[in-house]
Design a protein around this motif. Structure first.
Motif, PDB file in Angstrom:
ATOM      1  N   VAL A   1       0.841  -1.276  -0.413  1.00 36.06           N
ATOM      2  CA  VAL A   1      -0.461   0.212   0.137  1.00 36.06           C
ATOM      3  C   VAL A   1       1.343   1.328  -0.463  1.00 36.06           C
ATOM      4  CG1 VAL A   1      -1.563   1.310   1.232  1.00 36.06           C
ATOM      5  CG2 VAL A   1      -2.047  -1.354   0.989  1.00 36.06           C
ATOM      6  N   ARG A   2       0.776   2.193  -0.805  1.00 37.73           N
ATOM      7  CA  ARG A   2       1.619   3.157  -1.272  1.00 37.73           C
ATOM      8  C   ARG A   2       0.630   4.532  -0.454  1.00 37.73           C
ATOM      9  NH1 ARG A   2       5.136   4.998  -5.938  1.00 37.73           N
ATOM     10  NH2 ARG A   2       7.004   3.532  -5.080  1.00 37.73           N
ATOM     11  N   MET A   3       1.330   5.881   0.156  1.00 36.53           N
ATOM     12  CA  MET A   3       0.100   6.296   0.665  1.00 36.53           C
ATOM     13  C   MET A   3       1.005   7.555   0.182  1.00 36.53           C
ATOM     14  SD  MET A   3      -1.041   6.334   4.390  1.00 36.53           S
ATOM     15  CE  MET A   3      -1.869   8.134   4.607  1.00 36.53           C
ATOM     16  N   SER A   4       0.787   9.093   0.361  1.00 32.46           N
ATOM     17  CA  SER A   4       1.279  10.185   0.339  1.00 32.46           C
ATOM     18  C   SER A   4       0.855  11.111   1.395  1.00 32.46           C
ATOM     19  CB  SER A   4       1.533  11.412  -0.541  1.00 32.46           C
ATOM     20  OG  SER A   4       0.255  11.938  -0.864  1.00 32.46           O
ATOM     21  N   ALA A   5       1.125  11.980   1.934  1.00 28.12           N
ATOM     22  CA  ALA A   5       0.879  13.027   3.116  1.00 28.12           C
ATOM     23  C   ALA A   5       1.535  14.116   2.952  1.00 28.12           C
ATOM     24  CB  ALA A   5       0.315  12.409   4.801  1.00 28.12           C
ATOM     25  N   PRO A   6       1.196  15.043   3.828  1.00 28.86           N
ATOM     26  CA  PRO A   6       2.119  16.692   4.525  1.00 28.86           C
ATOM     27  C   PRO A   6       2.973  15.430   5.043  1.00 28.86           C
ATOM     28  CG  PRO A   6       0.035  16.972   4.346  1.00 28.86           C
ATOM     29  CD  PRO A   6      -0.330  15.821   3.676  1.00 28.86           C
ATOM     30  N   ASP A   7       4.402  16.947   4.933  1.00 32.81           N
ATOM     31  CA  ASP A   7       5.387  16.478   5.961  1.00 32.81           C
ATOM     32  C   ASP A   7       4.836  16.451   7.300  1.00 32.81           C
ATOM     33  OD1 ASP A   7       6.594  16.332   3.794  1.00 32.81           O
ATOM     34  OD2 ASP A   7       7.532  19.016   3.818  1.00 32.81           O
ATOM     35  N   GLY A   8       4.483  17.338   8.254  1.00 39.16           N
ATOM     36  CA  GLY A   8       4.458  16.723   9.478  1.00 39.16           C
ATOM     37  C   GLY A   8       3.497  16.317   9.562  1.00 39.16           C
ATOM     38  N   PHE A   9       2.248  16.333   9.017  1.00 37.77           N
ATOM     39  CA  PHE A   9       0.927  15.360   9.415  1.00 37.77           C
ATOM     40  C   PHE A   9       1.653  13.804   9.462  1.00 37.77           C
ATOM     41  CE2 PHE A   9      -3.240  13.380   9.296  1.00 37.77           C
ATOM     42  CZ  PHE A   9      -3.812  14.039   9.961  1.00 37.77           C
ATOM     43  N   GLY A  10       2.048  13.632   8.393  1.00 35.79           N
ATOM     44  CA  GLY A  10       2.242  12.446   7.978  1.00 35.79           C
ATOM     45  C   GLY A  10       3.206  12.022   8.558  1.00 35.79           C
ATOM     46  N   THR A  11       4.071  12.629   9.150  1.00 34.96           N
ATOM     47  CA  THR A  11       5.606  12.435  10.674  1.00 34.96           C
ATOM     48  C   THR A  11       4.611  12.180  11.744  1.00 34.96           C
ATOM     49  OG1 THR A  11       7.200  12.829   9.531  1.00 34.96           O
ATOM     50  CG2 THR A  11       7.324  12.797  11.179  1.00 34.96           C
ATOM     51  N   VAL A  12       4.185  12.643  11.819  1.00 34.34           N
ATOM     52  CA  VAL A  12       3.726  12.609  13.057  1.00 34.34           C
ATOM     53  C   VAL A  12       1.664  12.316  14.044  1.00 34.34           C
ATOM     54  CG1 VAL A  12       2.932  14.627  15.336  1.00 34.34           C
ATOM     55  CG2 VAL A  12       4.426  14.927  13.826  1.00 34.34           C
ATOM     56  N   ILE A  13       1.498  12.142  12.455  1.00 36.88           N
ATOM     57  CA  ILE A  13      -0.211  11.059  12.564  1.00 36.88           C
ATOM     58  C   ILE A  13      -0.479  10.311  12.467  1.00 36.88           C
ATOM     59  CG2 ILE A  13      -1.985  11.934  12.635  1.00 36.88           C
ATOM     60  CD1 ILE A  13      -1.258  14.369  14.541  1.00 36.88           C
ATOM     61  N   VAL A  14       0.338  10.448  10.944  1.00 32.05           N
ATOM     62  CA  VAL A  14      -0.095   9.405  10.016  1.00 32.05           C
ATOM     63  C   VAL A  14       1.059   8.074  10.380  1.00 32.05           C
ATOM     64  CG1 VAL A  14      -0.257   8.032   7.775  1.00 32.05           C
ATOM     65  CG2 VAL A  14      -0.592  10.106   8.083  1.00 32.05           C
ATOM     66  N   THR A  15       2.325   8.215  11.152  1.00 29.04           N
ATOM     67  CA  THR A  15       3.416   7.452  10.972  1.00 29.04           C
ATOM     68  C   THR A  15       3.227   6.250  11.833  1.00 29.04           C
ATOM     69  OG1 THR A  15       4.787   8.094  10.100  1.00 29.04           O
ATOM     70  CG2 THR A  15       5.360   6.745  11.689  1.00 29.04           C
TER      71      THR A  15
END
Length: 322
Positions: free
Chosen positions: A121-135
């Motif tokens: 599964v490949r996904m994209s997210a904004p830098d900050g949101f992707g690191t702190v919330i998505v990860t």
């Protein structure tokens, strides 16, 4: 695509445009369908080959064989890689069920009581949101399904899912595209933040009218691809003195006392920065979750989607502090 060797991702030879009547199922091979799915996800022959553990010429040959068997053009070359045609999307959606079935067979043979999701599964997210919330959400999915491979691309920019081989994308604002299934995931707050060191040296602004006397930290305006982050819209007349395309560079500069940062609350609070003028500057932006239409029913995509919903539901205090 044809079977002779050629440079990876070279344009293929002309392929059939339309179906040729009834298709004999005996001519369809699971490996050919898996190759189609791999290229659809990655957008690249070489990346698909790496995921499958074969050479890129093998992937090209398998997709050519599948197109010949079906009498259909399944993929076309775009500006950012390979993308599915309309016929390819239909085939891909059915092929995912075959891929899932193969994974269940592997689980049954290995004796696993609860089938584990497999694939990529490949996904994209904004830098900050992707690191702190998505990860954290993705880490939880991986713990539950160790056979699942997850790729996270972080960048605060607009993204076309089909051109990038991405199954899901998180975007600030509302992405456009009829081929996408979208939903509002959450809102988050941006505010003005400063370090104690900066406030000791320069003092705190008493109102937004004082901001021109201070150095602001935000995105590089000329390179910003997200209209919702236009600082002029939120702080008319403001001009950053320190700019970066990366929110973590903005956070670091603010922590070091280089100026007052316009930062997401979920990042600023972790750095123990001071919130300034919260009554006057409380910028709320939406995060939209977009999914490729043919990926909506894929079990692994659903698992990631559910994990993201769970994460934001339990992080409201970080995203929208009172």
């Amino acid at each position: 695509m044809h079977s002779r060797s050629r440079p990876a991702d070279e344009n293929p030879a002309p392929r059939p445009e339309a179906g040729r009547g009834t298709v004999d199922p005996r001519r369809l091979r699971a490996d050919d369908l898996r190759s189609l799915l791999a290229v659809a996800r990655t957008g690249r022959l070489v990346a698909a080959a790496d995921a499958l553990g074969v050479d890129h010429t093998t992937v090209s040959r398998r997709i050519a064989a599948l197109e010949k068997a079906l009498g259909l053009r399944l993929m076309e070359r775009g500006t950012e890689g390979w993308a599915l045609t309309d016929a390819g999307k239909t085939v891909s959606e059915s092929a995912r069920a075959i891929e899932d079935a193969l994974a269940r067979v592997a689980d049954a043979v290995s004796g696993q009581g609860t089938p584990s999701l497999r694939g990529t599964v490949r996904m994209s997210a904004p830098d900050g949101f992707g690191t702190v919330i998505v990860t954290p959400a993705l880490a939880r999915v991986r713990r539950l399904h160790p056979g699942l491979h997850i790729e996270l691309i972080t960048a605060t920019r607009q993204l076309t899912l089909y051109q990038s081989g991405v199954d899901l994308a998180l975007a600030i604002g509302t992405p456009t595209g009829s081929r996408l299934v979208t939903e509002h995931l959450t809102d988050y707050t941006l505010g003005l933040y400063a370090s104690d060191a900066y406030l000791t040296r320069h003092g705190a602004p008493r109102s937004t009218a004082d901001l021109p006397e201070h150095a602001l930290i935000f995105y590089v305006e000329s390179m910003l691809q997200v209209g919702d982050l236009d600082i002029e819209h939120h702080l008319p007349g403001a001009s950053p003195a320190f700019s970066s395309t990366n929110v973590f560079a903005q956070l670091e500069a603010t922590s070091l006392g280089a100026g007052i940062g316009v930062l997401p609350a979920f990042l600023a609070h972790r750095a123990q920065l001071r919130r300034l003028l919260p009554e006057e500057v409380d910028i709320r932006l939406p995060i939209t979750l977009a999914v490729r239409r043919e990926a909506v029913t894929h079990a692994a995509v659903r698992a990631v989607r559910d994990a993201l919903r769970h994460e934001v539901a339990h992080r409201t205090a970080d995203l929208l502090p009172q």
